[in-house]
Scaffold this motif. Sequence first.
Motif, mmCIF file in Angstrom:
data_model
loop_
_atom_site.group_PDB
_atom_site.id
_atom_site.type_symbol
_atom_site.label_atom_id
_atom_site.label_comp_id
_atom_site.label_asym_id
_atom_site.label_seq_id
_atom_site.Cartn_x
_atom_site.Cartn_y
_atom_site.Cartn_z
ATOM 1 N N VAL A 299 33.231 39.742 39.484
ATOM 2 C CA VAL A 299 33.706 40.986 40.092
ATOM 3 C C VAL A 299 32.967 42.199 39.519
ATOM 4 O O VAL A 299 32.631 43.123 40.244
ATOM 5 C CB VAL A 299 35.227 41.137 39.867
ATOM 6 N N ALA A 300 32.705 42.177 38.208
ATOM 7 C CA ALA A 300 32.211 43.402 37.569
ATOM 8 C C ALA A 300 31.047 43.200 36.598
ATOM 9 O O ALA A 300 30.577 44.152 36.014
ATOM 10 C CB ALA A 300 33.365 44.079 36.824
ATOM 11 N N TYR B 119 38.335 39.759 46.024
ATOM 12 C CA TYR B 119 38.049 39.898 44.594
ATOM 13 C C TYR B 119 39.294 39.530 43.787
ATOM 14 O O TYR B 119 40.381 40.020 44.080
ATOM 15 C CB TYR B 119 37.672 41.348 44.277
ATOM 16 N N ARG C 224 24.288 41.620 37.356
ATOM 17 C CA ARG C 224 25.011 42.371 38.378
ATOM 18 C C ARG C 224 26.171 41.542 38.930
ATOM 19 O O ARG C 224 26.082 40.315 38.996
ATOM 20 C CB ARG C 224 24.075 42.706 39.545
ATOM 21 N N PHE D 295 41.614 44.056 35.946
ATOM 22 C CA PHE D 295 40.430 43.878 35.104
ATOM 23 C C PHE D 295 40.888 43.499 33.699
ATOM 24 O O PHE D 295 41.806 44.092 33.137
ATOM 25 C CB PHE D 295 39.616 45.175 34.996
ATOM 26 N N HIS E 70 28.943 41.038 44.411
ATOM 27 C CA HIS E 70 28.906 41.836 45.639
ATOM 28 C C HIS E 70 27.703 42.756 45.722
ATOM 29 O O HIS E 70 27.465 43.370 46.753
ATOM 30 C CB HIS E 70 30.213 42.625 45.808
ATOM 31 N N PRO F 7 40.077 40.009 40.086
ATOM 32 C CA PRO F 7 39.704 40.389 38.725
ATOM 33 C C PRO F 7 40.553 39.662 37.696
ATOM 34 O O PRO F 7 41.563 39.043 38.024
ATOM 35 C CB PRO F 7 39.949 41.902 38.702
ATOM 36 N N ASN G 256 31.086 42.095 33.620
ATOM 37 C CA ASN G 256 31.823 41.732 32.401
ATOM 38 C C ASN G 256 30.919 41.445 31.197
ATOM 39 O O ASN G 256 29.928 42.132 31.004
ATOM 40 C CB ASN G 256 32.740 40.542 32.724
#
Lengths: 544, 177, 237
Positions: free
Chosen positions: B88-89, B143, B132, B175, B135, B145, B91
Amino acid sequence: MQIAETVNAEHGKFDHEVNVCVALGCLSQHSDQLKDALTKEAAASGKRCRVRQTGCMGLCAAGPLVLVEPSETLYGGVRAEDAKELIDSLGEQPVERLAVHRENYFERQQHIVLENSGYIDPEKIDEYIGRDGYRALVKVLTEMTPAVVIEQISASGLRGRGGGGYPTGLKWSTVAKSTGAQKYVICNADEGDPGAFMDRSVLESDPQRVIEGMAIAAYAVGATKGYIYVRAEYPLAVSRLTVSLREARRRGFLGTNICGTAFAFDIEIRLGAGAFVCGEETALIASIEGLRGQPRPRPPYPAMSGLFGSPTLINNVETFANVPPILRNGADWYSSIGADKSKGTKVFALTGRIANTGLIEVPMGMTLREIVFDIGGGVPNGGKFKAVQTGGPSGGCIPEEHLDLPVTYDALIGVGSMMGSGGMIVMDDTSCMVNVARFFVEFCMTESCGKCIPCRAGTVQMFQLLTKICDGVATHADLDLLVDLCDVIKNTSLCGLGMTAPNPVLSTLRYFKHEYLEHIEQKHCRAGVCACGSRVMAGEEVTA
Amino acid sequence: MSKTKLATVWLDGCSGCHMSFLDMDERLLDLSSQFDLVFSPLVDFKVYPDSVDVALVEGAISSVEDERKIHHIREHTKFLVAMGDCAVAGNVPAMRNPFGTAAILKRAYTENVSAQPQIPCVIVPELLEKVRPVHEFVAVDMYIPGCPPSADTFFTVLTELLAGRTPDVGSLTRFGA
Amino acid sequence: MTVAADVKTLVIDGKHVSAGGDQTVLEVARENNIFIPTLCHLDGLSDVGACRLCLVEVKNSNKLTPACMLRVEEGMEVTTTSERLRHYRQTILELLFAERNHVCSVCVANGNCELQSLAQSQGLTHVRLPYRNPKLDVDASHERFVADHNRCILCTRCVRVCAEVEGAHVWDVMGRGVDSMVITDLHQPWGESSCTRCGKCVQVCPTGALSDKGKLGWDHPKHPEFLTYLNMMREAQ
């Protein structure tokens, strides 16, 4: 008034006045050396002539400029070597080789703010007085009540020249009605738009006019203390202001018992350290207070709670410069000039792809086409006009189809730009509009103060997306995201800098969306500015 | 009605999301009647099938290999779920981004190694300059998280998805959860 | 008959409420259990209107206004939640997450972070914008506290609590735009600064930017509410 007579008598002693522009544009081409050479030659010639330093004559592109009175002959590109020839020609035929013939350029203009520019020595208060200077202040102090002054300003229809176009009379009356033991008048001379030099020129050419305007404002709103917030990057303007403030005090136009009345007012200069955001009034106030130059949400407006929490009037240089002639000639005179709801004249700095780069002052309501083509002389070297950018980083790009638009506050907003402080950058087909938008967003990004998130981080994201588009690696999704970010930043930023930062993108998207799409779909930059254009060309060579 | 074809994918992550997935324990047995696990590090399929209904992707995109895989997966998947914070991010894998790939490789393969320090150039896939989230490469449909999302979260999400509904993921996890 | 105290009535999200004349919309909304997200606001500190999360719509105004600095007015009609506001708030949170390195899973404030919980309450499940991943320092020079600039959102609560409540003004902001940083003194290491070691800044920090050394967020939640108590006791004196 006695002074005026002395000054004019002084003028009568000479057959010829040779005015040399020593404002920054001409000075950068060594007009100071030219002046020295002319002075020397004039003394040697034995003619009854006087060489003076004066302010900007407008046609900066043709500098260094020399104006000879009373024949009103304008010379351009004059070098020190030309001094003898020029002095010799006084009273004879003008030196045709150096003469500047730009009839259109001057005839279409109307000078109110710039009425003295090029005609007086900016460092001599007596020359200002000789051209009706301080008559308005004397009249105001001896014949008018503050309420009448404000009434006159309101009736004149003057609107703030700093960008927003807020009615000046309304602002003055708000400050006048606010209660507070101490009130302040601030002159915003933190001109920072790329390509704009109107305020600098006024301060360099005719600083007393601004001081007089501020003194009148102080009387009208009941202030006793004034500040001129000027950027430290304008050293010449600062030094002329310093001299002028001293002169004004000496002549009794500042200090206590001004013009023999009970009115007291004095002005201090505050130097800005080159932060664009300090042109925003609340940030400017914080900066004068000695704090970090960051804006704060309004309300409360400075008119109610401004500098050190006191009611404060903030106007920009050009607004104050308009005040003396309004009170001298009357509100009716002023409101007869210009257009509906946009009265008077506006000074513009014409730059970019234009023949006559320089400073112009025109009545409002004149069309962009007249300004760009008749006065500006159009695009040089056979280039094709593409757009004119007005309003600085907060403004927008106006395409050919809107050139017949009258220049007024509301008309410019109607086409997605704004009046701004008066920068006017002309672009031809060598400019890529995506790249132009990217330039202005980069400006806002580096000038963001960092206080609120949409401006601080949002401009960076916008810049990155625009860079992707320029580089030919963006997708349609990136463009959608850019448009979305523009909306968020515009509506959620704390101050004007952030709220208007998306304008260059929005206005170029409005009129030049095809250029964005070409970058995205065909990896092609029609102006050949962006890297993506060259990449495609290289690719074509390979396949061919 | 044919069963939903489910895939789980392990890119640059710690496999914690898969562990959490297995933490559904006996509830997995109930769910398994509704799907076929057609591709997963938990089972022995070498090739990603041509047509997958739902894919749960764990991990960020860190290498050229990850990038190739995710495009292939997207092409053959109807509903792609970014599972866990890495997907998702970015991390933890993305924590190398501020330093740059070269500095990281040097630190890992030469500075901290006593025997034969050298940066690998074969077999190990080439790293991308920046790690990255998924998405940023392909479209993601949902998503989840969490680091990792809890077994309860997985159970609710899968139950809803298999029933043809869209769960409100935001109320289940966050998150770093 | 004496004139009644300055009381105003207004409408927030369709609900008629009354307020003291100098209250802010945020205060009144909270009294009435209407949730408006905030980050830079903290009860007991001055307001700066910087985080833009508490922006609300006011009827007959085309500008959005921060509720923390919006004084109530008679007859005012305020909307605190709308599709548009929700989108703006989400995007602002996205901008924050993308600006620095907010890696929740390895953050000392995980589970006790206002940014993290706001993301959840505002329904943010991912960040559309590319992460910037700047290289930022961690200042561990202080014997009791740590400053991790990767987690800082520049809400300036630390700056304000230090200046306004502790009276030390050790913290301030340096730099411009996206390069802005909170600093101690004139950018000295925290441990060598004029810090009074009171720890107020750590308690008011909404994220893991300022933390107690060796303590993890989930078993050592911060207590910013000490401020209201402190202010109350000071006023009582």
